[in-house]
Motif scaffolding. Structure first.
Motif, PDB file in Angstrom:
ATOM      1  N   ALA A   1       0.899  -0.972  -0.027  1.00 27.21           N
ATOM      2  CA  ALA A   1      -0.055  -0.503  -0.106  1.00 27.21           C
ATOM      3  C   ALA A   1       0.878   1.550  -0.046  1.00 27.21           C
ATOM      4  O   ALA A   1       0.476   2.619  -0.597  1.00 27.21           O
ATOM      5  CB  ALA A   1      -1.516   0.435   0.978  1.00 27.21           C
ATOM      6  N   LEU A   2       2.233   1.156   0.843  1.00 25.07           N
ATOM      7  CA  LEU A   2       2.604   2.313   0.788  1.00 25.07           C
ATOM      8  C   LEU A   2       3.406   2.206  -0.732  1.00 25.07           C
ATOM      9  O   LEU A   2       3.655   4.310  -1.057  1.00 25.07           O
ATOM     10  CB  LEU A   2       3.909   1.818   2.226  1.00 25.07           C
ATOM     11  CG  LEU A   2       4.994   3.154   2.472  1.00 25.07           C
ATOM     12  CD1 LEU A   2       4.049   4.829   2.657  1.00 25.07           C
ATOM     13  CD2 LEU A   2       5.654   2.806   3.070  1.00 25.07           C
ATOM     14  N   CYS A   3       3.981   1.602  -0.638  1.00 24.85           N
ATOM     15  CA  CYS A   3       4.371   1.351  -2.628  1.00 24.85           C
ATOM     16  C   CYS A   3       3.318   1.823  -3.339  1.00 24.85           C
ATOM     17  O   CYS A   3       4.010   3.284  -4.347  1.00 24.85           O
ATOM     18  CB  CYS A   3       4.949   0.177  -3.409  1.00 24.85           C
ATOM     19  SG  CYS A   3       6.331  -0.579  -1.796  1.00 24.85           S
ATOM     20  N   ALA A   4       2.793   1.840  -3.420  1.00 22.04           N
ATOM     21  CA  ALA A   4       1.598   1.758  -4.346  1.00 22.04           C
ATOM     22  C   ALA A   4       0.910   4.310  -4.554  1.00 22.04           C
ATOM     23  O   ALA A   4       1.101   4.606  -4.694  1.00 22.04           O
ATOM     24  CB  ALA A   4       0.594   1.598  -4.199  1.00 22.04           C
ATOM     25  N   SER A   5       1.349   3.635  -2.860  1.00 19.42           N
ATOM     26  CA  SER A   5       0.491   5.472  -2.784  1.00 19.42           C
ATOM     27  C   SER A   5       2.488   6.309  -3.153  1.00 19.42           C
ATOM     28  O   SER A   5       1.638   7.579  -3.593  1.00 19.42           O
ATOM     29  CB  SER A   5       1.210   5.737  -1.127  1.00 19.42           C
ATOM     30  OG  SER A   5       2.273   5.838  -0.637  1.00 19.42           O
ATOM     31  N   GLY A   6       2.717   5.546  -3.338  1.00 20.78           N
ATOM     32  CA  GLY A   6       4.313   6.218  -4.367  1.00 20.78           C
ATOM     33  C   GLY A   6       3.955   6.855  -5.733  1.00 20.78           C
ATOM     34  O   GLY A   6       4.522   7.912  -5.727  1.00 20.78           O
ATOM     35  N   GLY A   7       3.344   6.585  -6.043  1.00 16.64           N
ATOM     36  CA  GLY A   7       2.465   6.589  -7.681  1.00 16.64           C
ATOM     37  C   GLY A   7       1.756   7.655  -7.851  1.00 16.64           C
ATOM     38  O   GLY A   7       2.331   8.656  -8.417  1.00 16.64           O
ATOM     39  N   ILE A   8       1.249   8.289  -6.523  1.00 15.94           N
ATOM     40  CA  ILE A   8       0.953   9.589  -6.166  1.00 15.94           C
ATOM     41  C   ILE A   8       1.368  10.607  -6.173  1.00 15.94           C
ATOM     42  O   ILE A   8       0.663  11.128  -7.460  1.00 15.94           O
ATOM     43  CB  ILE A   8      -0.257   9.451  -4.731  1.00 15.94           C
ATOM     44  CG1 ILE A   8      -1.385   8.527  -5.094  1.00 15.94           C
ATOM     45  CG2 ILE A   8      -0.957  10.626  -4.520  1.00 15.94           C
ATOM     46  CD1 ILE A   8      -2.396   7.815  -3.101  1.00 15.94           C
ATOM     47  N   ILE A   9       2.598  10.274  -5.066  1.00 17.09           N
ATOM     48  CA  ILE A   9       3.536  11.670  -5.009  1.00 17.09           C
ATOM     49  C   ILE A   9       3.914  11.709  -6.663  1.00 17.09           C
ATOM     50  O   ILE A   9       4.679  12.583  -7.119  1.00 17.09           O
ATOM     51  CB  ILE A   9       4.623  11.157  -3.866  1.00 17.09           C
ATOM     52  CG1 ILE A   9       3.187  10.803  -2.542  1.00 17.09           C
ATOM     53  CG2 ILE A   9       5.937  12.248  -4.098  1.00 17.09           C
ATOM     54  CD1 ILE A   9       4.576  10.231  -1.707  1.00 17.09           C
ATOM     55  N   LEU A  10       4.529  10.675  -7.211  1.00 19.16           N
ATOM     56  CA  LEU A  10       5.157  10.578  -8.438  1.00 19.16           C
ATOM     57  C   LEU A  10       4.613  11.264  -9.618  1.00 19.16           C
ATOM     58  O   LEU A  10       4.944  12.004 -10.287  1.00 19.16           O
ATOM     59  CB  LEU A  10       5.426   9.423  -8.744  1.00 19.16           C
ATOM     60  CG  LEU A  10       7.251   9.055  -9.839  1.00 19.16           C
ATOM     61  CD1 LEU A  10       7.989   9.834  -9.992  1.00 19.16           C
ATOM     62  CD2 LEU A  10       7.107   7.581 -10.622  1.00 19.16           C
ATOM     63  N   ALA A  11       3.338  10.864  -9.320  1.00 20.55           N
ATOM     64  CA  ALA A  11       2.069  11.832 -10.824  1.00 20.55           C
ATOM     65  C   ALA A  11       2.127  12.387 -10.169  1.00 20.55           C
ATOM     66  O   ALA A  11       2.136  13.756 -11.140  1.00 20.55           O
ATOM     67  CB  ALA A  11       0.688  10.850 -10.394  1.00 20.55           C
ATOM     68  N   ALA A  12       1.966  13.598  -9.448  1.00 18.92           N
ATOM     69  CA  ALA A  12       1.863  14.475  -8.264  1.00 18.92           C
ATOM     70  C   ALA A  12       2.895  15.605  -9.307  1.00 18.92           C
ATOM     71  O   ALA A  12       3.085  17.180  -9.905  1.00 18.92           O
ATOM     72  CB  ALA A  12       1.438  15.085  -7.351  1.00 18.92           C
ATOM     73  N   ARG A  13       4.233  15.320  -9.530  1.00 16.95           N
ATOM     74  CA  ARG A  13       5.374  15.845  -9.753  1.00 16.95           C
ATOM     75  C   ARG A  13       6.000  15.914 -11.172  1.00 16.95           C
ATOM     76  O   ARG A  13       6.600  16.846 -10.820  1.00 16.95           O
ATOM     77  CB  ARG A  13       6.434  15.056  -8.071  1.00 16.95           C
ATOM     78  CG  ARG A  13       6.474  15.368  -6.975  1.00 16.95           C
ATOM     79  CD  ARG A  13       7.824  14.733  -6.162  1.00 16.95           C
ATOM     80  NE  ARG A  13       8.465  15.990  -6.613  1.00 16.95           N
ATOM     81  CZ  ARG A  13      10.069  15.529  -6.148  1.00 16.95           C
ATOM     82  NH1 ARG A  13      10.091  14.864  -4.821  1.00 16.95           N
ATOM     83  NH2 ARG A  13      10.694  16.162  -6.354  1.00 16.95           N
ATOM     84  N   THR A  14       5.384  14.768 -11.115  1.00 14.27           N
ATOM     85  CA  THR A  14       6.123  14.741 -12.986  1.00 14.27           C
ATOM     86  C   THR A  14       5.338  14.832 -14.020  1.00 14.27           C
ATOM     87  O   THR A  14       5.553  15.043 -15.586  1.00 14.27           O
ATOM     88  CB  THR A  14       6.396  13.412 -13.561  1.00 14.27           C
ATOM     89  OG1 THR A  14       5.522  11.620 -12.542  1.00 14.27           O
ATOM     90  CG2 THR A  14       7.966  13.072 -11.921  1.00 14.27           C
ATOM     91  N   LEU A  15       3.531  14.745 -13.941  1.00 12.71           N
ATOM     92  CA  LEU A  15       2.547  14.583 -14.771  1.00 12.71           C
ATOM     93  C   LEU A  15       2.275  16.684 -15.185  1.00 12.71           C
ATOM     94  O   LEU A  15       2.257  17.101 -14.108  1.00 12.71           O
ATOM     95  CB  LEU A  15       1.672  13.540 -14.615  1.00 12.71           C
ATOM     96  CG  LEU A  15       1.932  12.429 -14.750  1.00 12.71           C
ATOM     97  CD1 LEU A  15       1.056  11.416 -14.864  1.00 12.71           C
ATOM     98  CD2 LEU A  15       2.648  12.071 -16.054  1.00 12.71           C
ATOM     99  N   GLN A  16       1.969  16.485 -16.401  1.00 14.47           N
ATOM    100  CA  GLN A  16       1.106  17.723 -16.530  1.00 14.47           C
ATOM    101  C   GLN A  16      -0.243  18.207 -15.884  1.00 14.47           C
ATOM    102  O   GLN A  16      -0.986  17.455 -15.719  1.00 14.47           O
ATOM    103  CB  GLN A  16       0.900  18.375 -17.701  1.00 14.47           C
ATOM    104  CG  GLN A  16       1.628  19.297 -18.781  1.00 14.47           C
ATOM    105  CD  GLN A  16       1.453  19.627 -19.979  1.00 14.47           C
ATOM    106  OE1 GLN A  16       1.171  18.211 -20.603  1.00 14.47           O
ATOM    107  NE2 GLN A  16       1.462  20.486 -20.395  1.00 14.47           N
ATOM    108  N   ARG A  17      -0.486  19.713 -15.102  1.00 14.10           N
ATOM    109  CA  ARG A  17      -1.598  19.608 -14.834  1.00 14.10           C
ATOM    110  C   ARG A  17      -2.140  20.521 -15.322  1.00 14.10           C
ATOM    111  O   ARG A  17      -2.250  20.518 -16.425  1.00 14.10           O
ATOM    112  CB  ARG A  17      -1.145  21.160 -13.840  1.00 14.10           C
ATOM    113  CG  ARG A  17       0.216  21.016 -12.050  1.00 14.10           C
ATOM    114  CD  ARG A  17      -0.288  21.979 -11.659  1.00 14.10           C
ATOM    115  NE  ARG A  17       0.608  21.450 -10.221  1.00 14.10           N
ATOM    116  CZ  ARG A  17       0.081  20.686  -9.069  1.00 14.10           C
ATOM    117  NH1 ARG A  17      -0.944  20.470  -8.812  1.00 14.10           N
ATOM    118  NH2 ARG A  17       1.659  20.848  -8.350  1.00 14.10           N
TER     119      ARG A  17
END
Length: 470
Positions: free
Chosen positions: A454-470
């Motif tokens: 679950a913690l690893c999957a939540s890392g995807g939230i942070i990664l997407a927030a920081r690297t993908l276009q708003r």
């Protein structure tokens, strides 16, 4: 969203791609169903790991080769050639008088199948555009609902009426026809790039997977080497960690340059695809172990968890594929998908803890099964929320060029997903079996494992927030 208007060529291409996806799904369930039967007949019941392991190695070794060929030659002729190769491998296995002849056919079949996975994604990327591509991918996802029901039923019926040998080949004419339809209606042009076969990268994938699946205790027994359980577990841990490191190096070599620097949105999406699909499949591979080993549930109970997860993925992906998106929507969907995967796995850990430490309704096998099925459905819905958007974005040229063409992205997407899956599955299954030699109790190691996933999957939230276009 209205149904897109398709040309005659696009319509038949889409239909053929959906049918091929359905047959591919049925093939997986077919293999799972007939494996115990064929192993018993061929006196290979101690070699389950060899059958599945060699097949996995051949599949993943073929993927980068298929990706390189996709850039150099036309997809249609390549697809027909590998389909004929797959057919021959299936016939060899079906007619095999011994285990080793069966295994040789299995190698041919799975190698060609690995190349065809890449080529099929290439057909989607090259042959369809925009909404037509989204709709096709949506219904390709939905086809897995049918495959989950039809695959085991087909395998069981044909095996009962004839034998497992006929079950391996009766469907092949439909596969050949569908591949021929794809080749005929695929109006793609080769890029003609000088694309040497990535033999080193392919070999690295094979070595990495091989290290993660070596059955240490079985191998020691066959070699008449006395190894105690603790020593075997230690060797297994070392091999798995070494295999994951080799897979990481293979990903660095095979995926497009600077992928892991994530300078562009599509590079970031490749890393997110590797990470999130790794998390998801890492969980799916051990849910049966959690249900059986920790909770004492039988196959019909944890089978419902697989079904719930698959339905969650397929139906959500179908719905999401029918809606247009922009860059900001893709970002939100990836973050939402990662949140659902993380929440489903965290809920699994919580249900497990409450079931093992308390009393009440969760002590009832049906109730705990329903609760865990709901949690796994959440994880499946998380994948379905973002899966099609990720692939559609990878296959669409960005406004500002990132130097990556569609054939490159088609091959890279399949390889990234596969490497993530193998790496995470290797780690989670080894942890579930031995807790990396820490001596942690069985229940505690499973609760910890689901929490870490679950913690690893939540890392995807942070990664997407920081690297993908708003």
């Amino acid at each position: 969203m209205s149904i897109p208007s398709l040309t005659r060529r696009e319509f038949w291409l889409a239909v053929a791609l959906i049918v091929v996806e359905l047959i591919s799904g049925m093939q997986i369930y077919l293999t799972q169903t007939i494996l115990p039967i064929l192993a018993k007949e061929l006196q290979a019941q101690q070699l389950y790991g060899v059958i599945t392991g060699v097949g996995m190695m051949a599949t993943y070794m073929a993927m980068p080769i298929g990706a390189a060929l996709l850039q150099k030659y036309r997809t249609g002729p390549l697809m027909l050639a590998f389909t004929v190769m797959l057919t021959l491998g299936s016939i060899i296995s079906a007619m095999a008088p011994s285990f080793w002849v069966f295994l040789s056919g299995q190698i041919v079949r799975t190698f060609s199948g690995g190349a065809l996975v890449t080529l099929s994604i290439g057909a989607v990327a090259l042959g369809l555009q925009g909404r037509a591509r989204r709709f096709t991918m949506a219904f390709m996802s939905a086809s897995w609902v049918v495959a989950a029901l039809a695959g085991p039923a087909y395998a069981a019926l044909v095996t009962e009426l004839t034998s497992w040998r006929w079950a391996m080949i009766l469907y092949l004419p439909f596969l050949l026809l569908s591949r021929w339809l794809i080749a005929r209606n695929l109006d793609d042009q080769t890029t003609g790039k000088p694309s040497p076969l990535p033999l080193i990268g392919s070999l690295l994938l094979g070595v990495g997977i091989g290290l993660t699946i070596i059955p240490v205790d079985v191998l020691a027994g066959r070699l008449a080497i006395a190894v105690n359980a603790q020593a075997a577990a230690t060797v297994k841990i070392i091999l798995v960690l070494a295999g994951v490191m080799v897979l990481g190096y293979a990903a660095w070599r095979i995926l497009p340059p600077a992928t892991f620097q994530m300078r562009h949105p599509r590079s970031a999406l490749l890393v997110l695809l590797l990470w999130l699909m790794g998390c998801y499949f890492g969980g799916m591979e051990v849910i049966a172990l959690t249900g059986h080993d920790v909770l004492g549930l039988d196959a019909k109970h944890y089978g419902l968890m697989f079904t719930a997860s698959g339905l969650g993925w397929s139906l959500t992906a179908m719905l999401m594929g029918m809606r247009d998106t922009d860059a900001s929507m893709v970002r939100r969907r990836v973050m939402s998908g990662a949140s659902l995967i993380s929440s489903g796995f965290l809920l699994t850990a919580l249900i497990l803890a409450l079931t093992l430490t308390g009393s009440g309704p969760l002590q009832n096998p049906l109730i705990v099964t329903a609760a865990l099925a709901f949690a796994q459905a959440m994880a499946g819905m998380g994948v379905g929320t973002c899966y099609i958007d990720v692939f559609h974005t990878l296959f669409t040229d960005p406004p500002v060029s990132d130097g990556l063409d569609v054939t490159t992205m088609a091959g890279a997407s399949v390889i990234a997903e596969g490497i993530g899956m193998v790496a995470f599955v290797s780690i989670t299954t080894t942890w579930a079996a031995s807790a990396f030699g820490t001596g942690m109790a069985l229940a505690a190691r499973h609760i910890t494992m689901w929490g870490v996933l679950a913690l690893c999957a939540s890392g995807g939230i942070i990664l997407a927030a920081r690297t993908l276009q708003r």
